[in-house]
Design a protein around this motif. Structure first.
Motif, mmCIF file in Angstrom:
data_model
loop_
_atom_site.group_PDB
_atom_site.id
_atom_site.type_symbol
_atom_site.label_atom_id
_atom_site.label_comp_id
_atom_site.label_asym_id
_atom_site.label_seq_id
_atom_site.Cartn_x
_atom_site.Cartn_y
_atom_site.Cartn_z
ATOM 1 N N HIS A 37 -22.412 15.145 81.023
ATOM 2 C CA HIS A 37 -23.073 14.591 79.849
ATOM 3 C C HIS A 37 -22.294 13.371 79.378
ATOM 4 N N HIS A 38 -22.979 12.374 78.873
ATOM 5 C CA HIS A 38 -22.325 11.122 78.494
ATOM 6 C C HIS A 38 -21.344 11.263 77.333
ATOM 7 N N LEU A 39 -21.363 12.380 76.620
ATOM 8 C CA LEU A 39 -20.421 12.573 75.524
ATOM 9 C C LEU A 39 -19.077 13.137 75.989
ATOM 10 N N VAL A 40 -19.005 13.605 77.232
ATOM 11 C CA VAL A 40 -17.768 14.217 77.737
ATOM 12 C C VAL A 40 -16.586 13.252 77.681
ATOM 13 N N PRO A 41 -16.706 12.004 78.156
ATOM 14 C CA PRO A 41 -15.543 11.106 78.078
ATOM 15 C C PRO A 41 -15.062 10.873 76.640
ATOM 16 N N ALA A 42 -15.977 10.702 75.710
ATOM 17 C CA ALA A 42 -15.593 10.484 74.311
ATOM 18 C C ALA A 42 -14.923 11.728 73.740
ATOM 19 N N ASP A 43 -15.454 12.912 74.057
ATOM 20 C CA ASP A 43 -14.847 14.155 73.590
ATOM 21 C C ASP A 43 -13.434 14.309 74.136
ATOM 22 N N PHE A 44 -13.238 13.959 75.398
ATOM 23 C CA PHE A 44 -11.919 14.050 76.020
ATOM 24 C C PHE A 44 -10.933 13.108 75.319
ATOM 25 N N ARG A 45 -11.346 11.862 75.108
ATOM 26 C CA ARG A 45 -10.464 10.905 74.428
ATOM 27 C C ARG A 45 -10.118 11.383 73.019
ATOM 28 N N GLU A 46 -11.089 11.963 72.341
ATOM 29 C CA GLU A 46 -10.854 12.456 70.979
ATOM 30 C C GLU A 46 -9.838 13.599 70.980
ATOM 31 N N ARG A 47 -9.956 14.521 71.932
ATOM 32 C CA ARG A 47 -9.005 15.638 72.004
ATOM 33 C C ARG A 47 -7.602 15.158 72.327
ATOM 34 N N VAL A 48 -7.499 14.200 73.235
ATOM 35 C CA VAL A 48 -6.183 13.663 73.590
ATOM 36 C C VAL A 48 -5.540 13.026 72.363
ATOM 37 N N ALA A 49 -6.314 12.257 71.601
ATOM 38 C CA ALA A 49 -5.797 11.601 70.402
ATOM 39 C C ALA A 49 -5.480 12.613 69.303
ATOM 40 N N GLN A 50 -6.351 13.599 69.122
ATOM 41 C CA GLN A 50 -6.186 14.586 68.064
ATOM 42 C C GLN A 50 -4.889 15.359 68.217
ATOM 43 N N PHE A 51 -4.559 15.740 69.431
ATOM 44 C CA PHE A 51 -3.360 16.535 69.673
ATOM 45 C C PHE A 51 -2.190 15.673 70.143
ATOM 46 N N ASP A 52 -2.352 14.335 70.049
ATOM 47 C CA ASP A 52 -1.297 13.389 70.411
ATOM 48 C C ASP A 52 -0.730 13.721 71.792
ATOM 49 N N ARG A 53 -1.621 13.864 72.769
ATOM 50 C CA ARG A 53 -1.211 14.286 74.102
ATOM 51 C C ARG A 53 -1.292 13.178 75.137
ATOM 52 N N ALA A 54 -1.447 11.946 74.728
ATOM 53 C CA ALA A 54 -1.519 10.856 75.696
ATOM 54 C C ALA A 54 -0.249 10.790 76.528
ATOM 55 N N ASP A 55 0.909 11.054 75.897
ATOM 56 C CA ASP A 55 2.171 11.017 76.630
ATOM 57 C C ASP A 55 2.199 12.065 77.739
ATOM 58 N N ARG A 56 1.692 13.247 77.444
ATOM 59 C CA ARG A 56 1.674 14.321 78.448
ATOM 60 C C ARG A 56 0.730 13.974 79.603
ATOM 61 N N LEU A 57 -0.416 13.390 79.275
ATOM 62 C CA LEU A 57 -1.381 12.992 80.295
ATOM 63 C C LEU A 57 -0.785 11.919 81.208
ATOM 64 N N LEU A 58 -0.110 10.935 80.614
ATOM 65 C CA LEU A 58 0.504 9.882 81.414
ATOM 66 C C LEU A 58 1.655 10.424 82.257
ATOM 67 N N ASP A 59 2.454 11.351 81.712
ATOM 68 C CA ASP A 59 3.537 11.968 82.485
ATOM 69 C C ASP A 59 2.977 12.735 83.677
ATOM 70 N N PHE A 60 1.871 13.430 83.473
ATOM 71 C CA PHE A 60 1.219 14.175 84.547
ATOM 72 C C PHE A 60 0.746 13.223 85.647
ATOM 73 N N ALA A 61 0.095 12.132 85.237
ATOM 74 C CA ALA A 61 -0.392 11.153 86.214
ATOM 75 C C ALA A 61 0.768 10.525 86.971
#
Length: 86
Positions: A37-61
């Motif tokens: 669904h086209h809302l999935v990418p926006a929901d994912f970005r919102e969750r990453v921002a909400q829980f301040d997890r961008a650092d964890r995502l980048l470390d994983f990558a």
């Protein structure tokens, strides 16, 4: 990442998953999967921002890139922030 690289909107990215094999494979989906669904990418970005997890995502990558031998250990990594005209 593919959405960003190809300059797709959320709606276009969701539709593309259902019709491009490369997107389907990267997402480890079945080839006959209808897409997302086209809302999935926006929901994912919102969750990453909400829980301040961008650092964890980048470390994983980064860890996966190191495992694949695409990034060397103990070196300085730089990014180029200049925008390229396409």
């Amino acid at each position: 990442m593919l959405q960003f690289l190809l300059g797709l909107s959320d709606r276009q990215a969701g539709e593309t998953v259902g019709c491009r094999v490369d997107f389907t494979c990267v997402l480890a989906m079945e080839l006959d999967d209808p897409g997302v669904h086209h809302l999935v990418p926006a929901d994912f970005r919102e969750r990453v921002a909400q829980f301040d997890r961008a650092d964890r995502l980048l470390d994983f990558a980064l860890a996966r890139l190191k495992e694949a031998g695409l990034v060397r250990e103990r070196t300085t990594q730089r990014t180029d922030s200049t925008r390229c005209a396409t």
